[in-house]
Design a protein around this motif. Structure first.
Motif, mmCIF file in Angstrom:
data_model
loop_
_atom_site.group_PDB
_atom_site.id
_atom_site.type_symbol
_atom_site.label_atom_id
_atom_site.label_comp_id
_atom_site.label_asym_id
_atom_site.label_seq_id
_atom_site.Cartn_x
_atom_site.Cartn_y
_atom_site.Cartn_z
ATOM 1 N N ARG A 1 4.528 4.734 -6.154
ATOM 2 C CA ARG A 1 4.566 4.665 -7.617
ATOM 3 C C ARG A 1 3.274 5.238 -8.164
ATOM 4 O O ARG A 1 2.245 5.249 -7.482
ATOM 5 C CB ARG A 1 4.809 3.252 -8.101
ATOM 6 N N PHE A 2 3.344 5.740 -9.392
ATOM 7 C CA PHE A 2 2.166 6.342 -10.007
ATOM 8 C C PHE A 2 2.330 6.383 -11.516
ATOM 9 O O PHE A 2 3.437 6.273 -12.040
ATOM 10 C CB PHE A 2 1.889 7.749 -9.453
ATOM 11 N N THR A 3 1.193 6.541 -12.192
ATOM 12 C CA THR A 3 1.191 6.732 -13.640
ATOM 13 C C THR A 3 0.503 8.048 -13.946
ATOM 14 O O THR A 3 -0.546 8.359 -13.378
ATOM 15 C CB THR A 3 0.465 5.578 -14.363
ATOM 16 N N VAL A 4 1.105 8.828 -14.826
ATOM 17 C CA VAL A 4 0.506 10.061 -15.329
ATOM 18 C C VAL A 4 -0.038 9.750 -16.717
ATOM 19 O O VAL A 4 0.706 9.344 -17.610
ATOM 20 C CB VAL A 4 1.540 11.206 -15.404
ATOM 21 N N ASN A 5 -1.357 9.891 -16.883
ATOM 22 C CA ASN A 5 -2.036 9.665 -18.150
ATOM 23 C C ASN A 5 -2.374 11.028 -18.753
ATOM 24 O O ASN A 5 -3.104 11.809 -18.139
ATOM 25 C CB ASN A 5 -3.335 8.889 -17.909
ATOM 26 N N VAL A 6 -1.860 11.335 -19.928
ATOM 27 C CA VAL A 6 -2.091 12.616 -20.589
ATOM 28 C C VAL A 6 -3.377 12.523 -21.399
ATOM 29 O O VAL A 6 -3.508 11.650 -22.266
ATOM 30 C CB VAL A 6 -0.904 12.995 -21.504
ATOM 31 N N LEU A 7 -4.327 13.420 -21.124
ATOM 32 C CA LEU A 7 -5.630 13.370 -21.787
ATOM 33 C C LEU A 7 -5.632 14.112 -23.118
ATOM 34 O O LEU A 7 -4.923 15.101 -23.296
ATOM 35 C CB LEU A 7 -6.709 13.960 -20.876
ATOM 36 N N ALA A 8 -6.476 13.614 -24.029
ATOM 37 C CA ALA A 8 -6.667 14.239 -25.339
ATOM 38 C C ALA A 8 -7.798 15.255 -25.256
ATOM 39 O O ALA A 8 -8.601 15.250 -24.317
ATOM 40 C CB ALA A 8 -6.999 13.173 -26.380
ATOM 41 N N ASP A 9 -7.886 16.114 -26.260
ATOM 42 C CA ASP A 9 -8.865 17.213 -26.236
ATOM 43 C C ASP A 9 -10.318 16.756 -26.262
ATOM 44 O O ASP A 9 -11.215 17.544 -25.984
ATOM 45 C CB ASP A 9 -8.590 18.227 -27.343
ATOM 46 N N VAL B 1 10.885 8.090 -14.091
ATOM 47 C CA VAL B 1 10.067 7.444 -15.110
ATOM 48 C C VAL B 1 10.665 6.071 -15.421
ATOM 49 O O VAL B 1 11.830 5.953 -15.804
ATOM 50 C CB VAL B 1 9.967 8.305 -16.387
ATOM 51 N N THR B 2 9.841 5.031 -15.233
ATOM 52 C CA THR B 2 10.272 3.658 -15.500
ATOM 53 C C THR B 2 9.694 3.118 -16.804
ATOM 54 O O THR B 2 10.169 2.112 -17.317
ATOM 55 C CB THR B 2 9.867 2.729 -14.335
ATOM 56 N N GLU B 3 8.678 3.797 -17.311
ATOM 57 C CA GLU B 3 8.053 3.404 -18.570
ATOM 58 C C GLU B 3 7.281 4.608 -19.104
ATOM 59 O O GLU B 3 6.696 5.358 -18.334
ATOM 60 C CB GLU B 3 7.077 2.250 -18.330
ATOM 61 N N CYS B 4 7.302 4.781 -20.418
ATOM 62 C CA CYS B 4 6.459 5.813 -21.019
ATOM 63 C C CYS B 4 6.135 5.411 -22.443
ATOM 64 O O CYS B 4 6.846 4.625 -23.054
ATOM 65 C CB CYS B 4 7.107 7.196 -20.966
ATOM 66 N N GLU B 5 5.021 5.946 -22.922
ATOM 67 C CA GLU B 5 4.595 5.660 -24.286
ATOM 68 C C GLU B 5 3.686 6.789 -24.758
ATOM 69 O O GLU B 5 2.853 7.277 -23.989
ATOM 70 C CB GLU B 5 3.826 4.337 -24.322
ATOM 71 N N SER B 6 3.859 7.191 -26.008
ATOM 72 C CA SER B 6 2.908 8.121 -26.614
ATOM 73 C C SER B 6 2.110 7.326 -27.640
ATOM 74 O O SER B 6 2.663 6.542 -28.395
ATOM 75 C CB SER B 6 3.627 9.311 -27.259
ATOM 76 N N ARG B 7 0.795 7.522 -27.613
ATOM 77 C CA ARG B 7 -0.079 6.724 -28.471
ATOM 78 C C ARG B 7 -1.012 7.586 -29.311
ATOM 79 O O ARG B 7 -1.939 7.072 -29.909
ATOM 80 C CB ARG B 7 -0.936 5.787 -27.607
ATOM 81 N N GLY B 8 -0.795 8.869 -29.333
ATOM 82 C CA GLY B 8 -1.766 9.709 -30.027
ATOM 83 C C GLY B 8 -1.135 10.858 -30.770
ATOM 84 O O GLY B 8 -1.528 12.003 -30.577
ATOM 85 N N ALA C 1 -0.726 9.798 -23.999
ATOM 86 C CA ALA C 1 0.562 9.265 -23.548
ATOM 87 C C ALA C 1 0.423 8.878 -22.087
ATOM 88 O O ALA C 1 -0.514 9.298 -21.409
ATOM 89 C CB ALA C 1 1.667 10.313 -23.708
ATOM 90 N N HIS C 2 1.380 8.079 -21.612
ATOM 91 C CA HIS C 2 1.435 7.804 -20.176
ATOM 92 C C HIS C 2 2.894 7.683 -19.735
ATOM 93 O O HIS C 2 3.775 7.372 -20.549
ATOM 94 C CB HIS C 2 0.638 6.551 -19.798
ATOM 95 N N PHE C 3 3.107 7.968 -18.460
ATOM 96 C CA PHE C 3 4.419 7.887 -17.824
ATOM 97 C C PHE C 3 4.234 7.141 -16.507
ATOM 98 O O PHE C 3 3.475 7.607 -15.653
ATOM 99 C CB PHE C 3 4.974 9.284 -17.499
ATOM 100 N N THR C 4 4.893 6.026 -16.332
ATOM 101 C CA THR C 4 4.831 5.302 -15.068
ATOM 102 C C THR C 4 6.104 5.627 -14.295
ATOM 103 O O THR C 4 7.201 5.604 -14.856
ATOM 104 C CB THR C 4 4.681 3.790 -15.304
ATOM 105 N N CYS C 5 5.928 5.944 -13.014
ATOM 106 C CA CYS C 5 7.030 6.465 -12.206
ATOM 107 C C CYS C 5 7.153 5.769 -10.860
ATOM 108 O O CYS C 5 6.154 5.336 -10.283
ATOM 109 C CB CYS C 5 6.808 7.954 -11.920
ATOM 110 N N HIS C 6 8.373 5.739 -10.374
ATOM 111 C CA HIS C 6 8.669 5.345 -8.999
ATOM 112 C C HIS C 6 8.932 6.641 -8.227
ATOM 113 O O HIS C 6 9.715 7.490 -8.680
ATOM 114 C CB HIS C 6 9.902 4.444 -8.950
ATOM 115 N N VAL C 7 8.282 6.818 -7.081
ATOM 116 C CA VAL C 7 8.456 8.046 -6.297
ATOM 117 C C VAL C 7 9.882 8.099 -5.752
ATOM 118 O O VAL C 7 10.322 7.198 -5.045
ATOM 119 C CB VAL C 7 7.436 8.139 -5.136
#
Length: 169
Positions: free
Chosen positions: A73-81, A139-146, A117-123
């Motif tokens: 499992r892993f989470t992808v965290n999308v970075l801001a500028d 993807v088991t969970e995701c959210e955009s916060r920005g 944003a982030h995306f939590t995933c099961h491999v």
């Protein structure tokens, strides 16, 4: 129709050409042996809407590869500028990359507090990809916060920002 084998491309030519493909910058995180693990990654992409999946390419020589393979499992965290410092931190080998990095409480895997944003995933699968593995994740969970923030980009070996004619980093 030619039956000749394709001619290979040298590594430096490929690096120069692929550098022209602007990508978003992310931090991939997981937990391994009770400790948070993470790395900077730009080889992340949407894969499927049914089921909702993405893929992440990870070098087999990195500690995060073994951690993803074991944790599944892993989470992808999308970075801001304005988060180049986080991209550089997670790209640099160090004992505790998470020291002083604020995380969102209530998640099993590390979610960076200021990520766009982030995306939590099961491999689902780990596929061979040369010196990398391609991890497909459901993807088991995701959210955009920005919504008002722009993403951090990587282009020609440099970090940068989206230029929309109004602002520039």
């Amino acid at each position: 129709m030619s039956t000749a084998a394709p001619v290979g491309v040298d590594r430096e030519s490929f690096r120069r050409a692929i550098g022209c493909l602007a990508t978003g910058v992310t931090v991939i995180t997981t937990v391994f042996e009770g400790r948070p693990v993470g790395m900077t990654a730009s080889a992340v992409s949407s894969l499927s809407l049914d089921p909702v999946m993405l893929l992440a390419c990870v070098s087999r020589r990195l500690p995060t590869h073994a951690a993803l393979d074991a944790s599944r499992r892993f989470t992808v965290n999308v970075l801001a500028d304005d988060q180049e410092w986080l991209a550089r931190r997670f790209a640099t080998p160090m004992e505790d990359k998470f020291a002083g990095v604020e995380l969102v409480a209530g998640h099993e895997l590390p979610v960076l507090a200021d990520a766009v944003a982030h995306f939590t995933c099961h491999v689902e699968e780990r596929l061979p990809g040369g010196d990398h593995s391609i991890f497909t994740g459901r993807v088991t969970e995701c959210e955009s916060r920005g919504a008002e923030r722009d993403p951090l980009l990587y282009f020609r070996g440099r970090f940068g920002a989206w230029e929309d004619g109004v602002r520039r980093a």
